[in-house]
Each structure stands twice: as structure tokens, then as C-alpha cells.
Design an enzyme around this catalytic site. Sequence first.
Site, short mmCIF file in Angstrom:
data_model
loop_
_atom_site.label_atom_id
_atom_site.label_comp_id
_atom_site.label_asym_id
_atom_site.label_seq_id
_atom_site.Cartn_x
_atom_site.Cartn_y
_atom_site.Cartn_z
N ASP A 226 56.03 77.06 16.34
CA ASP A 226 57.13 75.97 16.92
C ASP A 226 56.26 74.49 17.13
O ASP A 226 54.97 74.61 16.46
CB ASP A 226 57.67 76.35 18.14
CG ASP A 226 59.10 75.68 18.48
OD1 ASP A 226 59.26 74.33 18.38
OD2 ASP A 226 60.15 76.63 18.61
N HIS B 232 61.51 72.28 13.75
CA HIS B 232 60.33 72.92 14.86
C HIS B 232 58.92 73.45 14.12
O HIS B 232 58.22 74.17 14.63
CB HIS B 232 60.91 74.18 15.37
CG HIS B 232 62.11 73.88 16.53
ND1 HIS B 232 61.67 73.29 17.88
CD2 HIS B 232 63.42 73.91 16.34
CE1 HIS B 232 62.70 73.22 18.38
NE2 HIS B 232 63.80 73.59 17.58
N GLU C 206 68.11 73.44 15.26
CA GLU C 206 67.72 72.20 15.74
C GLU C 206 66.86 71.29 14.83
O GLU C 206 65.93 70.87 15.16
CB GLU C 206 66.90 72.22 17.27
CG GLU C 206 67.93 72.77 18.20
CD GLU C 206 67.13 73.02 19.61
OE1 GLU C 206 67.89 73.04 20.67
OE2 GLU C 206 65.99 73.18 19.52
#
Length: 767
Positions: free
Chosen positions: A203, A291, A351
Site C-alpha cells: 500500500d 495505493h 480507491e
Amino acid sequence: MNNFITLKLKITLVLFLCVLTTFAQQEKAGYAIIPQPVKLIPAAGNFEWTTATKLLLAENSESLAPALTELKATFALLKQGKTAANTVTLGLDPSIANEGYTLSVEKNAIVIKAATIQGAFWAVTSLKQLMGTAILRRKQVLQKSLLSAIAIPCVKIEDAPHFSWRGIHLDVSRHFFDLAYLRTMIDRMSYYKFNKFHLHLTDDQGWRIEIKKYPELTSKGAWREMNGQDSSCIALAKTNPDYAIPEKHFKMIDGKKMYGGFYTQDEMRGLIAYADSKGIEIIPEIDMPGHMMAATNLMPWLTSHGKGGQAKDFSEPLCPCKETTFEFAENVFTEIAALFPSKYIHLGADEVEKSSWKNVLECEALMKKEGLKSVDELQSYFVRRMERFFNSKGKKLIGWDEILDGGVSPTATMMYWRTWVPTAPKHAAEKENDVIMTPGEFCYFDAQQDGGSLQKVYSFDPYKFNISESEKKFVIGVQANIWTEYIPSERRLEYMVFPRMLAMAEVAWFKGGVDWNNFENRVQKHFSLLDAMNINYRLPDLDGFTTQSVFVDKGTLHINKSLAGLTIRYTTDGTLPTLQSKIFNGDLTITKPVEFKVAGFRPNGNRGDIYTINYVHQDYIKPVQLSSPAKGLKFSYYPRFYKTVNAIDEKDLTNEGISAAIEIPVAKTAESFATRHKGYFYAEETGIYSFALRSDDGSVLKLGDKVFIDSDGMHTSIEKSAEIALEKGYHPFELMFLEGGGGYTLKLQYKTPSGKLKDVDASVFFH
């Protein structure tokens, strides 16, 4: 026809009574198995497990040998004693369902049958639970008190899981957990029959798995300076040491103290083998194209603008319009595919800052070439291309539900998490994509807990997302997700996971939500097992009091013990309760303002939540006079995002009317909105009233024109309570509520001076 209906009713009643009987039988102390077996028939007597017990494999059952090895380890916790031999036999039975088993415990023999090694593991797990705490304590603790025998209650069990995917996800990027603890996590997963361990390995905050092609991903990308999440944990550690960041995860690099860690490929192979020996499959996640800051800070050429760092809402993603991006991704996943035996690889794909792909020459050219109409379709292009690569390596792709954006391939597996997109599971099932249910409302174990959290998880029904009967077969399982931005230590991780993990185990295996009281009783019996495993679980809530309390002449502090063996300690000088603080032995009379800090302690010293109980003196509030009160509250609706209730603007008002009680009478609410309920609360008698307000997100309750309960701001579902002294009659009432997105909770309960806590209803509200 009438006789037929009568017969059907009789059959239904008999089946219902059988289910109740099964629950009652399993509730007995000797049969407190979690997750609940499908069928359990108690029997009289016990099997005595001793060092003389013989472990046998039935003929042609060699594949079950690892389960037998698991049982042999229990002998180390026994001392030589009885010599009367009895037997435990494991046998292969192809007629049993995959992962299912039968377990027969008689006085002189235990027989386990299963069609697969996984089924044999789960039979052994049930047997271990029947053995109780003795086999869970560490050997060094038991040296002076080793048992010569363990009594196992006789029973017959037929069992098989409801879902094939029973997962736990752990984010090791935000905060790192070493291999020794991952093995401990695997042991605990196996004990509750979870079979999938989803590791979130990369991440923005750190890259945790060695990639030999790009050694800098771990030599540099696995280490960081302290960030804002670390600072928050350090601040919280001042009052709760579980938030302290372990020193073992720091090292000096170029004169700087850096946080991090990673797993070499050889280390991961060892972990994979260990998990396999416990019936658990490890699924790797390398989150792309978003990410990826741990990589893009080192390789900015992977992004559209040649820079890493933060973009508008999320970090700069990989550019899906450069061949160099796919070269990097394929090199990484070539090593991941070779390392992990699982047929699944998780791509993440959540995301993503897609705005970074707008007005980029390479992206405009690719969109024109491929006939793509939006950046959403660019996301889909990246996912589909990576899926084809996964397939070439013999793997299947899993992605978070954002993989639906721009269209999803028919062979991808979707992991549903965004509760504010309630149509996603059905949309995927309609396209015949497999779905794993992980909605944040029930499955995000990093969300703060309160007294209702365990029952909330237990109530989770993976099919209650408009899934039709024919579509249920595409829901292959459920998973609890643990994101570690604010979980820096092993003790904090355990506190957030247990006992919620037990409820998720039952949802995954037995469907859950069937009989809360039965489950709660079994959980009570499992607390001693969690103690024996030295797990820092969240203790059940203390109750019987209100945190914001009042007295007129005098009051009484009453506290109910939530667990046998609990010691309640308190302070009145503002300090936190410790093992040296005063013991609460009975009700305390309150005659002056005072603040208590209260906590429960287990015999092993583990402390539960700290409760601050504040007593203030108050005179009875006078009622107002109403000439012609009408039933209900004035309701106002504002379809806009607000961070606090004070920001609610009347210019945004779109709906108003009368609501009977605390309800939101809007056919389809916006993703974010605010509401106001205003009128009068009728106090039926003079005395002290208690109110409990639960909301997700913010809420503020006013009584008598003053703020009474303040739960403002964006947060997960939490409950706050307070007392107020009211004279009989009508009192001004106002409740403001905010929903920031992701599904809302709004519930108000109250207790009269002479009654019990109950939901507010139309009988007490007027305007």
C-alpha cells in the site's frame, strides 16, 4: 386442503422444536462449539484422553495424516498416568461434503471421518474445543500442573460449512506484523474454522514482500519515517499502552529512525506451508493501480505525470496507458504467482485517483485506439489486461468492488465492501461473477467497538443485498477485514478482532443470525479459552449505569458484572484504574458531584474498556405548557454533506413534514444528508430519565433547549448515553443527525424512572 395445511403446520412446528432442542443441547457447557455444528447429538459419559490414547489412521486414509499430527501435539500437555488404552481413528469417507466431517466421541473410541484433509482439520478443531482450556495453555505454564487426562464429553456431530470462503484479511502495510505473529494468527483462525488468509502486502505506507526483480521495493519501500497515523497512535498510547508502536519494527537507516519490515520469499514459503498444515490458504494482494505510493515514490515513471505522492483524493496511481506500467506489473506478479500456490491473486483496484489519467496524451491515444469512453473504462482496461495475465499463470483475479466500474470481465471475483453502493453484489451476481461479501458495516474489524458490535456482526446476512434465490450460488463466502492505520501492535489487533471473530466464524460456517442468545451463551464459555490463549480480547460491556448521570437529592451507582471472574476497579481522582485501584464491591451512594473511572479486570490482568461516569447535581426541569399538542415530530431533510450539525443550512432544506417517531420518511435518501426532528418529549412521571443515542455518523440531542447528548462529527456506529431530571409534562426536544455516506444508523432509546430501557415510540412525541 385444510388437512394438508394442518399437516404442514405440524411438520413446521416439529422442525422448529428440533432446532430449539439442538440449540439447547449445544448450549450445555461441554458442547460450547463455535462455529455451531450443523447437527450435534449429546451422549452420556466422557472419553478420557491420556498419553495411552492411540491415534490411528484407517486403511487408505493416508491423506489425513497431517490432522493426526495436529492431535499428537496435545500429548505434550499431559503427564504419564492412566494406562487403559482407548483409540482415536481418522478415516477417509468420500461421501461426506467437501470440508465436512463426522465426529463420534464414545467412552472408549473417537472416530473422525472426512472426505478431505480440510474436513479432518475442522473435526480436530471441534475436538480441541471439546477438550477445553487444558490444551491451549503453554507447556511452560503447565509444567507444575500437567494433567494425566482430559475428559471429552461423548457426542455425535455431523458438520459442514455453509460457505467455501471463510476469510480473514490483514493489512500488514500500514502497520507491520512479523512472521511469528502471523503464525499465531493462523492458529487462531484454524481454531475457529476460517480457511482463507488474505494478506494485504502493499500500500502507500509500505511494500512488504520481496520482489527479486526490484529489490529496492523492500530495501527502501518497506521503510518509512513516522507518519500521521503513527503520531495518532503515539498520542493514544499515553492512556492506552496497546497503541504503543513496537520497537522491534524500527531500525536506523542513513542516520534516521525508520519504521517497517518485510517478508523474504523464503520466509513467505515457510508461512504458506505452516498455514497449509492448519487447513488455511494464503491469498496475496498487491494493490494496483492505486495505493502504490511505496512503489511510485521510488519509480515515479510508473505514473501518468512522472511523480509519486498524493493526488486529489488518493495517491498517484500507476498509468494504465504506458507499456512500462504493464512490464513492471507483470514482472511483480510473475514472482507472486510462482510464490503463492493459491489459485487466487487479489489485484485490489480500489480507491484509484482516476482524475490523474485525464488530459494525458498517452491515455487519450489509448482510449481512442480501444474505443474507451471514460477513465472508468481505463480502470476496467487495466483490470482486464491484468486478469488475462493472471489467467496465463493459472490464477484467478479478485478485486474490490470498484472493478465493476467501466465493466467487469465474466471470470473475475468481486470482493464487496462499499455499503454505500448496495447494488454492487446483485450487479455482479447477475453477470455470474463470484462474490465475496465484506461490507464495511459488518466486516471491518478496524471500526471501533461498543456494546452492540458483537451482535451487529452476528446479525450479518450475506444474502440481504437484494440477492435472488438463483443468484445465491454466486456468493461464495464472507470475510472480515482488518485495516491497520490505527492498529500498531499485536495487543491492539487482538482487541479489535476478538470476540468479533467468533461471530464472523458462525456467519461463515453456520450462516449466523439464528439464535443470538444461544451464541452469546457459547461466547461466554469461550472467554476462558481466549484467556488460555493469552488473547487480549475486548471484554463485554459493563452496564447498569449511565456515563452522564444526575442526582437530585442522592443517587446510586450500580454496576453489573458482564463476565464471571471479573473484578471491577475504580478511581475518583481522575487517574486510570489499575490492578491496585479500589474494588467495586457493591452499590455506592452519591451525595455530591463526582467523576468515577471504572474498568473490569480479568484474572490474568487484562483490562477492559475504561468508563468515565460523571455525576452532577440537577433540579427537576420544569415542563412547558402546550395548548393543543399533536402527535409526532416536525421532520426536516437536507440532502447535502455536512461535517457537523452546526453547519446545517436551512437553504438546503428539500423535505419537511411530520414523523411519528425517530424515523427518516424519505423514499430514497441521498448518499450524504442531514435531518432534524423537533418537537416535545412527554415525561409520564417526575423523575430521572435515561437516554441512549446510537448513530452513524454524527448526532446531537437537545432536551429542554440544551445539548443533552453530543455525538457530533463523522464516525462509525457508536452509542452515547446520559440522564436528565424531568418533571412530568412536555419538554422541548430536538435531534439532529448527519449521514456522511456508506449507510446510516440512527436509534434512540429511553428509560423512565420506574421502567426499563426501550425504543422511543410515537406515544412520547408531540409538536
